[in-house]
Design an enzyme around this catalytic site. Structure first.
Site, PDB file in Angstrom:
ATOM      1  N   ARG A  19       0.810  -1.228   0.000  1.00 53.24           N
ATOM      2  CA  ARG A  19       0.000   0.000   0.000  1.00 53.24           C
ATOM      3  C   ARG A  19       0.838   1.271   0.000  1.00 53.24           C
ATOM      4  NH1 ARG A  19      -3.754  -1.484   4.748  1.00 53.24           N
ATOM      5  NH2 ARG A  19      -4.279   0.722   4.754  1.00 53.24           N
ATOM      6  N   ASN A 231       0.921   1.787   7.175  1.00 51.39           N
ATOM      7  CA  ASN A 231       0.703   0.891   6.039  1.00 51.39           C
ATOM      8  C   ASN A 231       0.677   1.639   4.718  1.00 51.39           C
ATOM      9  OD1 ASN A 231       0.316  -1.565   7.582  1.00 51.39           O
ATOM     10  ND2 ASN A 231      -1.526  -0.553   8.327  1.00 51.39           N
ATOM     11  N   LYS A 338      28.461  25.567   2.719  1.00 50.36           N
ATOM     12  CA  LYS A 338      28.637  24.115   2.614  1.00 50.36           C
ATOM     13  C   LYS A 338      30.079  23.755   2.941  1.00 50.36           C
ATOM     14  CE  LYS A 338      30.402  21.980  -0.514  1.00 50.36           C
ATOM     15  NZ  LYS A 338      31.007  21.357  -1.683  1.00 50.36           N
ATOM     16  N   TYR A 374      34.415  25.051  -7.641  1.00 56.79           N
ATOM     17  CA  TYR A 374      34.220  23.881  -8.507  1.00 56.79           C
ATOM     18  C   TYR A 374      34.508  24.276  -9.946  1.00 56.79           C
ATOM     19  CZ  TYR A 374      31.660  19.798 -10.362  1.00 56.79           C
ATOM     20  OH  TYR A 374      31.305  18.639 -10.991  1.00 56.79           O
TER      21      TYR A 374
HETATM   22 MG    MG Z   1      -1.394  -4.576  10.585  1.00 55.53          MG
END
Ligand code: MG
Ligand code: UD1
Length: 455
Positions: A19, A231, A338, A374
């Site tokens: 699910r 779920n 960073k 960079y």
């Molecule tokens: Mg269950």
């Protein structure tokens, strides 16, 4: 002193998870940046389980890796066919045979059970119960196993599908988790059969079997929010909301002020000191720590960042992995940092990118400064000495070092190292043509008038 009771946790993670509609196994989906499985394993570890066996389905190497990361001593047991919760627990038979005082059964898709609750289940065993089941009063009990109690003892658990009308009226439900006395666990589990509506081996039958053997069974009650199972993505979001709420409370109880707690999002490992102020709409990704007295202004985003004592961040700042602000350092609006250290009291106040750099104490980085770190292939470092002053709108092309106390003229492109206390300018020299603008305007206006006359 009583000798500590040994404890094995069996964590069921062999769920289908269809699910979730995901390529990722359900138990690896995250709440507060930690997998559902990680939550279950951390909670049982914090409740004193020294051993954990994670029951997984076949071909689940990612789940195995996550188990090893979150509980290095964890063992794995493979449940080849899904034949019910007791069948799943018995996949861990080898671990059970080693003999433990307490056995906890946890579900990997139920991430919000607190360590104190697992510890309370164990405490029930220590006072003589053979089975202690976690129960809750369900708002809507449909689908859950019902806990049938008599005179303070748990008599049996009846699955919804097998329950009579009267049993279905019971609101007290089985959360699924339980603790079993290690002394009796194997014999009880092996006595469970599959004579029920679903032809499954129900773990819940452990209760009736224990009672039939003259053993005690008890219920420990928890709030429904704590036993919430995941779920699907909707339930995942509910779990996230509950997790965030708990974390915000813990942060506030630790002495931080959250102006609008419901707009601030933390990770499971965010560390926040006392006297920290966090304004609205901030997001803390994994691996962030904020020391005492820091101020986080609104709309700031963090990942893997270390904020020193009394540092000031934002509004609208982005601190990425490896950003370290020392004491009283400042990272202001529209600043991205960073993999860089910003020294004590240094200021990066506006519109700046600092990447792969170290900025010395008390340095001042002007608005619009960019470290060009960079070249499309490799990253390079920029080093800025203590007390240096970088003029606004400068580009520092790494690798490059600006010495302590040096000045960089505004708008410079700095490609070579700058000595301490020097002034470096890397821009075109200013030229001025006196009267040029006025002459230009006069000529242009004449041209425009001539064009209009010709129409
Ligand atoms: Mg269950
Ligand atoms: C179970 C309980 C029910 C309880 C409910 C709470 C049983 C028989 N029933 O029902 O009383 O109210 O949880 O949510 O225990 N699993 C395996 N292998 C299996 C079967 C299950 O690993 O063969 C795992 C699942 O992945 C899940 C957990 O065990 O993590 C529970 O299984 P699930 O099928 O969801 O049980 P429920 O029917 O919900």
């Amino acid at each position: 002193m009583q000798p500590a009771r040994s404890c094995l946790a069996i964590v069921l993670a062999a769920g289908e998870g269809t699910r979730m509609k995901s390529q990722r196994p359900k138990v690896l989906h995250e709440v507060g940046g930690l997998s559902l499985l990680g939550h279950a394993l951390s909670a049982v570890a914090a409740a004193g389980a020294e051993a954990a066996t994670v029951v997984i389905g076949p071909d689940r190497p990612e789940v195995a890796r996550e188990a090893a990361t979150r509980f290095p001593a964890a063992e794995l047991a493979i449940q080849r066919e899904r034949r019910g919760t007791a069948h799943a627990v018995l996949a861990a038979r080898e671990s059970l045979r080693r003999g433990y005082d307490d056995v906890i059964v946890a579900f990997a898709d139920t991430p919000l059970v607190r360590p104190e609750t697992f510890a309370a289940l164990r405490a029930g065993l220590a006072t003589g119960a053979a089975v202690v089941v976690l129960g809750f009063e369900a708002v809507d009990p449909t689908g859950y196993g019902r806990l049938v109690e008599r005179d303070g003892e748990l008599e049996e658990i009846v699955e919804h599908k097998d329950a009579t009308g009267a049993q279905r009226a019971i609101k007290l439900c089985n959360a699924g988790l339980m603790a079993l006395s290690g002394e009796h666990a194997l014999e009880i589990l092996e006595a469970i059969g599959d004579h029920n509506a679903q032809r499954e081996f129900y773990l819940t039958d452990a209760v009736a079997i224990a009672r039939a053997r003259g053993l005690h069974a008890k219920v420990l009650r928890a709030p429904e929010s704590e036993v919430h199972g995941v779920n699907d993505r909707v339930q995942l979001a509910t779990a996230e909301a509950e997790f965030q709420q708990r974390k915000r409370l813990a942060v506030m109880k630790g002495g931080a002020t959250l102006m609008a707690p419901e707009t601030v999002f933390f990770s499971f490992d965010t560390q926040v000191g006392s006297d920290v102020l966090i304004e609205p709409n901030c997001v803390f990704g994994l691996g962030v720590s904020i020391a005492d007295g820091a101020v986080i202004h609104a709309f700031s985003h963090f990942e893997g960042a270390e904020i020193g004592p009394g540092a000031i961040v934002g509004p609208f700042a982005r601190l990425r992995p490896g950003a370290k602000l020392a004491e009283r350092a400042k990272a202001g609006n529209f600043v991205e940092i960073k993999n860089s250290e910003i020294g004590v009291g240094a200021k990066v106040n506006h519109l700046t990118y600092i990447g792969d750099a170290s900025v010395g104490a008390a340095a001042n980085i002007g608005a619009g400064t960019i470290t060009c770190n960079y070249d499309g292939f490799f990253k390079a470092r920029t080093t800025i000495g203590e007390g240096a002053f970088i003029g606004s709108n400068s580009s520092l092309v790494a690798p490059v070092t600006v010495g302590a106390g040096a000045y960089i003229g505004s708008g410079s492109v700095i490609t070579g190292d700058v000595k301490p206390d020097a002034l470096a300018l890397g821009r075109a020299r200013q030229a001025e043509k006196e009267g040029w603008a006025k002459a230009f305007r006069t000529a242009a206006m004449a041209r425009k008038a001539a064009k209009k006359a010709a129409e």
